[in-house]
Design a protein around this motif. Structure first.
Motif, PDB file in Angstrom:
ATOM      1  N   ASP A 177       0.793  -1.090  -0.048  1.00  0.00           N
ATOM      2  CA  ASP A 177      -0.123  -0.013  -0.083  1.00  0.00           C
ATOM      3  C   ASP A 177       1.021   1.417   0.105  1.00  0.00           C
ATOM      4  OD1 ASP A 177       1.000   0.238   2.557  1.00  0.00           O
ATOM      5  OD2 ASP A 177      -0.990  -0.605   3.720  1.00  0.00           O
ATOM      6  N   ASP A 178       0.514   2.471  -0.115  1.00  0.00           N
ATOM      7  CA  ASP A 178       1.015   3.638  -0.199  1.00  0.00           C
ATOM      8  C   ASP A 178       2.117   3.785   1.008  1.00  0.00           C
ATOM      9  OD1 ASP A 178      -0.146   4.033  -2.692  1.00  0.00           O
ATOM     10  OD2 ASP A 178      -1.784   5.493  -1.734  1.00  0.00           O
ATOM     11  N   ALA A 179       1.487   3.441   2.170  1.00  0.00           N
ATOM     12  CA  ALA A 179       2.502   3.680   3.185  1.00  0.00           C
ATOM     13  C   ALA A 179       3.524   2.746   3.383  1.00  0.00           C
ATOM     14  CB  ALA A 179       1.607   3.447   4.688  1.00  0.00           C
ATOM     15  N   MET A 180       3.414   1.509   2.823  1.00  0.00           N
ATOM     16  CA  MET A 180       4.476   0.642   2.894  1.00  0.00           C
ATOM     17  C   MET A 180       5.386   1.100   1.814  1.00  0.00           C
ATOM     18  SD  MET A 180       2.415  -3.108   2.972  1.00  0.00           S
ATOM     19  CE  MET A 180       3.863  -4.103   2.813  1.00  0.00           C
ATOM     20  N   HIS A 207      10.376 -20.144   3.889  1.00  0.00           N
ATOM     21  CA  HIS A 207      10.922 -20.639   5.079  1.00  0.00           C
ATOM     22  C   HIS A 207       9.766 -20.632   6.217  1.00  0.00           C
ATOM     23  CE1 HIS A 207      15.094 -20.168   3.522  1.00  0.00           C
ATOM     24  NE2 HIS A 207      14.696 -18.996   3.064  1.00  0.00           N
ATOM     25  N   ALA A 208       8.533 -20.632   5.723  1.00  0.00           N
ATOM     26  CA  ALA A 208       7.346 -20.766   6.664  1.00  0.00           C
ATOM     27  C   ALA A 208       7.674 -19.684   8.028  1.00  0.00           C
ATOM     28  CB  ALA A 208       7.262 -22.209   7.106  1.00  0.00           C
ATOM     29  N   LYS A 209       8.042 -18.635   7.715  1.00  0.00           N
ATOM     30  CA  LYS A 209       8.315 -17.448   8.990  1.00  0.00           C
ATOM     31  C   LYS A 209       6.773 -16.991   9.214  1.00  0.00           C
ATOM     32  CE  LYS A 209      12.849 -17.187   8.365  1.00  0.00           C
ATOM     33  NZ  LYS A 209      13.759 -17.516   9.431  1.00  0.00           N
ATOM     34  N   THR A 210       6.975 -16.842  10.632  1.00  0.00           N
ATOM     35  CA  THR A 210       5.674 -16.205  11.215  1.00  0.00           C
ATOM     36  C   THR A 210       6.101 -15.100  11.917  1.00  0.00           C
ATOM     37  OG1 THR A 210       6.163 -17.493  13.327  1.00  0.00           O
ATOM     38  CG2 THR A 210       4.836 -18.418  11.743  1.00  0.00           C
ATOM     39  N   SER A 211       5.042 -14.043  12.035  1.00  0.00           N
ATOM     40  CA  SER A 211       5.685 -12.731  12.815  1.00  0.00           C
ATOM     41  C   SER A 211       4.173 -12.403  13.532  1.00  0.00           C
ATOM     42  CB  SER A 211       5.636 -11.652  11.719  1.00  0.00           C
ATOM     43  OG  SER A 211       5.820 -10.525  12.316  1.00  0.00           O
ATOM     44  N   ALA A 212       4.172 -11.491  14.748  1.00  0.00           N
ATOM     45  CA  ALA A 212       3.030 -11.049  15.443  1.00  0.00           C
ATOM     46  C   ALA A 212       2.756  -9.817  14.904  1.00  0.00           C
ATOM     47  CB  ALA A 212       3.599 -11.013  16.840  1.00  0.00           C
ATOM     48  N   ASN A 213       3.514  -9.309  14.090  1.00  0.00           N
ATOM     49  CA  ASN A 213       3.266  -7.701  13.380  1.00  0.00           C
ATOM     50  C   ASN A 213       3.986  -7.731  11.845  1.00  0.00           C
ATOM     51  OD1 ASN A 213       3.281  -5.090  12.733  1.00  0.00           O
ATOM     52  ND2 ASN A 213       3.354  -4.436  14.693  1.00  0.00           N
ATOM     53  N   TRP A 214       3.343  -7.934  10.903  1.00  0.00           N
ATOM     54  CA  TRP A 214       4.042  -8.205   9.789  1.00  0.00           C
ATOM     55  C   TRP A 214       4.373  -6.629   9.248  1.00  0.00           C
ATOM     56  CZ3 TRP A 214       6.289 -11.839   7.536  1.00  0.00           C
ATOM     57  CH2 TRP A 214       5.720 -13.058   7.872  1.00  0.00           C
ATOM     58  N   SER A 215       3.664  -5.646   9.638  1.00  0.00           N
ATOM     59  CA  SER A 215       4.129  -4.084   9.344  1.00  0.00           C
ATOM     60  C   SER A 215       5.506  -3.818  10.115  1.00  0.00           C
ATOM     61  CB  SER A 215       3.239  -3.113   9.925  1.00  0.00           C
ATOM     62  OG  SER A 215       3.784  -1.811   9.571  1.00  0.00           O
ATOM     63  N   ALA A 216       5.718  -4.466  11.284  1.00  0.00           N
ATOM     64  CA  ALA A 216       7.044  -4.208  11.746  1.00  0.00           C
ATOM     65  C   ALA A 216       8.107  -5.004  11.050  1.00  0.00           C
ATOM     66  CB  ALA A 216       6.921  -4.567  13.265  1.00  0.00           C
ATOM     67  N   TRP A 221      12.811  -5.712   7.350  1.00  0.00           N
ATOM     68  CA  TRP A 221      13.409  -5.793   6.102  1.00  0.00           C
ATOM     69  C   TRP A 221      13.881  -4.713   5.257  1.00  0.00           C
ATOM     70  CZ3 TRP A 221      13.539 -10.651   3.880  1.00  0.00           C
ATOM     71  CH2 TRP A 221      14.042 -10.697   2.745  1.00  0.00           C
ATOM     72  N   ILE A 222      13.291  -3.600   5.384  1.00  0.00           N
ATOM     73  CA  ILE A 222      13.590  -2.502   4.541  1.00  0.00           C
ATOM     74  C   ILE A 222      15.021  -2.027   5.436  1.00  0.00           C
ATOM     75  CG2 ILE A 222      13.272   0.235   4.160  1.00  0.00           C
ATOM     76  CD1 ILE A 222      10.184  -0.835   4.378  1.00  0.00           C
TER      77      ILE A 222
END
Length: 241
Positions: A177-180, A207-216, A221-222
């Protein structure tokens, strides 16, 4: 070995071609994880129990160029031979494409199960007034006061509020999205944001990674892109940092 067969198989340009569609269905279960079918016509006939001529006709149809195919790779051919010097052994051209669709479906189902389990756990916890029972101190009966009960309930509420949000697999419906995009542009104006997001998505799915906050996780990653490199927009330096 098993494989998911999509109903679209019978709606496209293989419509009405019995041998080709049947052989294709059989071969996606016989090939390896990369779509390589390193078997002779006779071996396929033996494994399926179908007549050899039926197998040969089906493979002949699958090797032909098909301009009407949904997948334009290899001129629409479904099978491409591994070696020119032999008439057997093939790569199933679009096997990887449909395998990825299967993986996305699996992730989506895992998400549904995880959310359902979380809701069940959440609904199973009752926070409120606890049962108050008589207790005996010496010979004198007494009760817990309402204040004691409220205190215990508040402790439970505080404990629940401190629980971490459960990790979840990569959301199959997560898109840029625009914010990302803006977060990328602020740090790396020359970055190809679409390609960077594809790397982010593919890495976590593979790698079947998981996250509690994909925005974080996207922010992390950035931040790491300056260290590990990132894809750049066409027209500039096309290399990797």
């Amino acid at each position: 070995m098993y494989a998911k067969v999509f109903t679209s198989l019978w709606d496209g340009s293989l419509y009405g071609q019995l041998e080709a569609s049947a052989v294709l269905m059989a071969c996606v279960t016989l090939c390896n994880a990369d779509g390589v079918l390193d078997m002779t016509h006779e071996a396929i006939a033996g494994r399926t129990g179908w007549p050899l001529e039926f197998i040969r006709k089906g493979i002949e149809q699958l090797e032909k160029a098909d301009p009407r195919s949904r997948t334009p790779d290899e001129d629409g051919r479904r099978f491409v031979r591994l070696d020119e010097h032999r008439d057997w052994g093939w790569l199933i051209v679009n096997y990887g494409k449909y395998r990825e669709l299967k993986d996305v479906d699996a992730v989506r189902e895992q998400n549904r199960r995880r959310v359902r389990a979380f809701r069940q756990r959440k609904n199973g916890v009752t926070v409120g007034n606890a049962d108050v029972t008589d207790v005996t101190r010496g010979n004198a009966p007494s009760r817990h006061t309402d204040t004691d009960t409220d205190t215990e309930a508040n402790k439970k509420k505080t404990s629940l509020s401190k629980r971490k949000k459960p990790s979840a697999p990569f959301p199959p419906d997560l898109t840029l999205d625009d914010a990302m995009r803006q977060r990328v542009f602020k740090q790396f104006p020359d970055a190809d944001t679409e390609a960077m997001f594809e790397q982010f998505r593919d890495h976590h799915l593979a790698h079947a990674k998981t996250s509690a906050n994909w925005s974080a996780s996207w922010g992390t990653w950035i931040a790491n892109a300056g260290k590990f490199g990132y894809p750049k927009k066409p027209g500039g330096d096309l290399g990797w940092r």
